[in-house]
Design an enzyme around this catalytic site. Structure first.
Site, PDB file in Angstrom:
ATOM      1  N   LYS A 266      72.917  46.160  51.923  1.00 31.98           N
ATOM      2  CA  LYS A 266      74.271  45.614  52.029  1.00 31.98           C
ATOM      3  C   LYS A 266      74.972  45.559  50.672  1.00 31.98           C
ATOM      4  O   LYS A 266      76.188  45.737  50.602  1.00 31.98           O
ATOM      5  CB  LYS A 266      74.249  44.230  52.674  1.00 31.98           C
ATOM      6  CG  LYS A 266      73.713  43.105  51.828  1.00 31.98           C
ATOM      7  CD  LYS A 266      73.792  41.772  52.559  1.00 31.98           C
ATOM      8  CE  LYS A 266      73.275  40.619  51.709  1.00 31.98           C
ATOM      9  NZ  LYS A 266      74.077  40.391  50.489  1.00 31.98           N
TER      10      LYS A 266
ATOM     11  N   LYS B 130      75.159  40.837  39.259  1.00 35.49           N
ATOM     12  CA  LYS B 130      74.279  40.851  40.429  1.00 35.49           C
ATOM     13  C   LYS B 130      74.377  42.175  41.173  1.00 35.49           C
ATOM     14  O   LYS B 130      73.362  42.815  41.489  1.00 35.49           O
ATOM     15  CB  LYS B 130      74.646  39.688  41.360  1.00 35.49           C
ATOM     16  CG  LYS B 130      73.984  39.728  42.732  1.00 35.49           C
ATOM     17  CD  LYS B 130      72.475  39.629  42.643  1.00 35.49           C
ATOM     18  CE  LYS B 130      71.858  39.548  44.037  1.00 35.49           C
ATOM     19  NZ  LYS B 130      70.392  39.488  43.996  1.00 35.49           N
TER      20      LYS B 130
ATOM     21  N   ASP C 176      71.792  22.960  56.741  1.00 35.94           N
ATOM     22  CA  ASP C 176      71.949  24.152  57.569  1.00 35.94           C
ATOM     23  C   ASP C 176      72.626  23.758  58.868  1.00 35.94           C
ATOM     24  O   ASP C 176      72.414  22.644  59.364  1.00 35.94           O
ATOM     25  CB  ASP C 176      70.593  24.816  57.853  1.00 35.94           C
ATOM     26  CG  ASP C 176      70.746  26.283  58.205  1.00 35.94           C
ATOM     27  OD1 ASP C 176      71.240  26.578  59.316  1.00 35.94           O
ATOM     28  OD2 ASP C 176      70.378  27.140  57.386  1.00 35.94           O
TER      29      ASP C 176
ATOM     30  N   CYS D  22      69.100  42.643  50.870  1.00 39.58           N
ATOM     31  CA  CYS D  22      69.886  42.771  49.638  1.00 39.58           C
ATOM     32  C   CYS D  22      70.360  44.190  49.351  1.00 39.58           C
ATOM     33  O   CYS D  22      71.557  44.465  49.391  1.00 39.58           O
ATOM     34  CB  CYS D  22      69.079  42.244  48.445  1.00 39.58           C
ATOM     35  SG  CYS D  22      68.780  40.463  48.507  1.00 39.58           S
TER      36      CYS D  22
ATOM     37  N   GLU E 169      71.253  34.972  42.274  1.00 42.01           N
ATOM     38  CA  GLU E 169      69.786  34.948  42.308  1.00 42.01           C
ATOM     39  C   GLU E 169      69.250  36.362  42.113  1.00 42.01           C
ATOM     40  O   GLU E 169      69.891  37.357  42.474  1.00 42.01           O
ATOM     41  CB  GLU E 169      69.300  34.355  43.629  1.00 42.01           C
ATOM     42  CG  GLU E 169      69.787  35.058  44.893  1.00 42.01           C
ATOM     43  CD  GLU E 169      68.957  36.254  45.288  1.00 42.01           C
ATOM     44  OE1 GLU E 169      67.788  36.324  44.852  1.00 42.01           O
ATOM     45  OE2 GLU E 169      69.483  37.114  46.019  1.00 42.01           O
TER      46      GLU E 169
ATOM     47  N   LEU F 228      59.616  52.778  40.851  1.00 39.55           N
ATOM     48  CA  LEU F 228      59.406  54.225  40.870  1.00 39.55           C
ATOM     49  C   LEU F 228      58.285  54.594  41.844  1.00 39.55           C
ATOM     50  O   LEU F 228      57.518  55.508  41.596  1.00 39.55           O
ATOM     51  CB  LEU F 228      59.085  54.754  39.468  1.00 39.55           C
ATOM     52  CG  LEU F 228      60.252  54.833  38.490  1.00 39.55           C
ATOM     53  CD1 LEU F 228      59.786  55.403  37.150  1.00 39.55           C
ATOM     54  CD2 LEU F 228      61.395  55.685  39.045  1.00 39.55           C
TER      55      LEU F 228
END
Length: 441
Positions: free
Chosen positions: A264, A205, A31, A261, A152, A251
């Protein structure tokens, strides 16, 4: 034991690297943030994910998990390099690939031998070819490599379980040999492995996330209709879910999706469709309905406190976008807090684990010590996150310390009959409230 490097130590990168180490591989996570790497080297996870900290410490002690800011160090013996960096939304909803570019360039500069570069970040269709071009152009000298897409599908709050027990592993590449090697790496997971091309893997994805977001927006639209017609969306969803063609997952009516996720990815897919001449009407509706659920909460609070929010003390129960995470990206609570303040409300919030992130993100939001501190003197409470802690509260105590015992349940965690019996003025998503206002006001 295989040697892996993982670029990025966010939710995806950290869970990916730690789980592969737990499977017996030698993993080095990279990182650019020296602060994050220093924390991880001390055995402290910079994010909240159940079980993650313990797994990090266990694998560090076993000598299988390492952390560095140095790409040269991480790639020294690596056979596989996972790119797991963020792809936030750009100005027009497009995926911002600046961090993917930086990671690809860094990998290219550090390569001393052939490696397989694996895109695990959620990236637009065609990014795999783009990454290959970047690596090729950025290499100091030509070295063979291959690019594989392996998206993923883990959920924050259950990322470790999802990684170790996946429904499927999707692998796409122009190189059959590289795809096969990545498949071999995943064999210990004992799940279905789908082999396809780069662009199809990337699309799987986006299509998966967009479909799940669509289910959430669909049941929320049904919930609003249920309120008008006197039906109960909880029972409607249960009745729908028994149909194997539909299924019960996603639901649950509520304040809509959030996190890193769905918001965007739906926007990015809509943007891709528009750029290539398609008409993504369904995706636009999904986005609009999700936004409308925030307005639903504000409308109901306004109506229940007497028509005006100005000067009213409103408490938000839960600030993370979902339980079992400290992630506040696109969290409904924070958007609602902004809308309430615009109408003059005095807004406070409480969350079991996300308070530190919220204090940095929204300095105007008063943070309570616990749910009872939040309720003390409040005109209304709004349930924003379905933490188990909130389900176990002493509701009579809550009633006694509120100025007005009004609860708007944005996650349907309480029973209508019990709340009415306790004297709360209570509304929930998609559940007829004509007879559930109680005698609290």
């Amino acid at each position: 034991m295989r040697n892996l490097a993982v670029a990025g130590t966010g939710y995806v990168g950290l869970s990916t690297g730690t789980c592969f180490a737990d499977m017996g591989n030698n993993v080095t996570c990279i990182d650019i943030s020296e602060e994050k790497i220093a924390m991880l080297q001390r055995g402290e996870a910079p994010i909240y994910e159940p079980g993650l900290n313990e797994m990090i410490v266990r694998n560090m002690k076993a000598g299988r998990l390492h952390f560095t800011t140095n790409y040269d160090e991480a790639l020294q013996d690596a056979e596989f390099v996972f790119i797991c960096v963020g792809t936030p939304s750009g100005v027009d909803g497009e995926a911002d690939l600046q961090y993917v570019r930086m990671a690809a360039e860094s990998v290219a500069h550090a390569m001393t031998h052939s490696v397989i570069v694996i895109n695990k970040s959620t990236v637009p269709v065609g990014t795999g070819d783009w990454v290959a071009d970047i690596v090729r152009r950025s290499q100091p000298e030509p070295i063979d490599f291959a690019v594989v897409s392996c998206p993923e599908f883990t959920r924050e709050g259950s990322a470790l379980h999802d990684f170790m027990n996946p429904d499927r592993v999707v692998i796409g590449s122009r190189s059959a040999e590289a795809a096969e090697k990545v498949a071999q790496l995943h064999l210990p997971l004992r799940t279905r492995i789908i082999m396809t091309d780069l662009r199809t893997a990337e699309m799987i994805k986006y299509a998966s996330n967009a479909f799940l977001a669509t289910k959430i927006s669909f049941i929320n639209e049904i919930a609003v209709i249920c309120e008008k017609l006197g039906a109960d969306v909880e029972e409607v969803a249960e009745g729908m879910g028994f149909d194997r063609r539909i299924g019960a997952h996603f639901l649950s009516a509520g304040l809509g999706y959030g996190g890193s996720c769905f918001p965007k990815d739906v926007k990015a897919l809509e943007h891709m469709a528009l750029v290539h001449g398609s008409h993504p009407a369904l995706l636009r509706a999904v986005i609009d309905i999700n936004r409308d659920m925030r307005r639903w909460a504000v409308y109901n609070l306004r109506e229940m406190v007497g028509g005006k929010l100005d000067g009213k003390k409103i408490g938000l129960m839960g600030l993370a976008f979902k339980p079992n995470t400290d992630d506040i990206r696109e969290a409904p609570a924070l958007e609602i807090a902004h809308m309430l303040r615009n109408e003059g409300a005095l807004v406070s919030g409480y969350d079991p684990v996300a308070m530190r992130n919220v204090s940095r993100s929204d300095p105007y939001l008063r943070l309570a010590e616990d749910a009872y501190d939040l309720a003390d003197g409040a005109d209304a409470l709004l349930v924003c996150t379905e933490w188990n802690e909130f389900k176990q509260l002493d509701l009579p105590r809550l009633h006694s310390i509120m100025r007005q015992p009004i609860v708007v349940d944005g996650r349907n965690i309480y029973e209508l009959e019990r709340m009415r019996a306790l004297g709360f003025a209570y509304r929930a998503v998609g559940r007829s409230h004509s007879d559930s206002e109680g005698n609290g006001v």
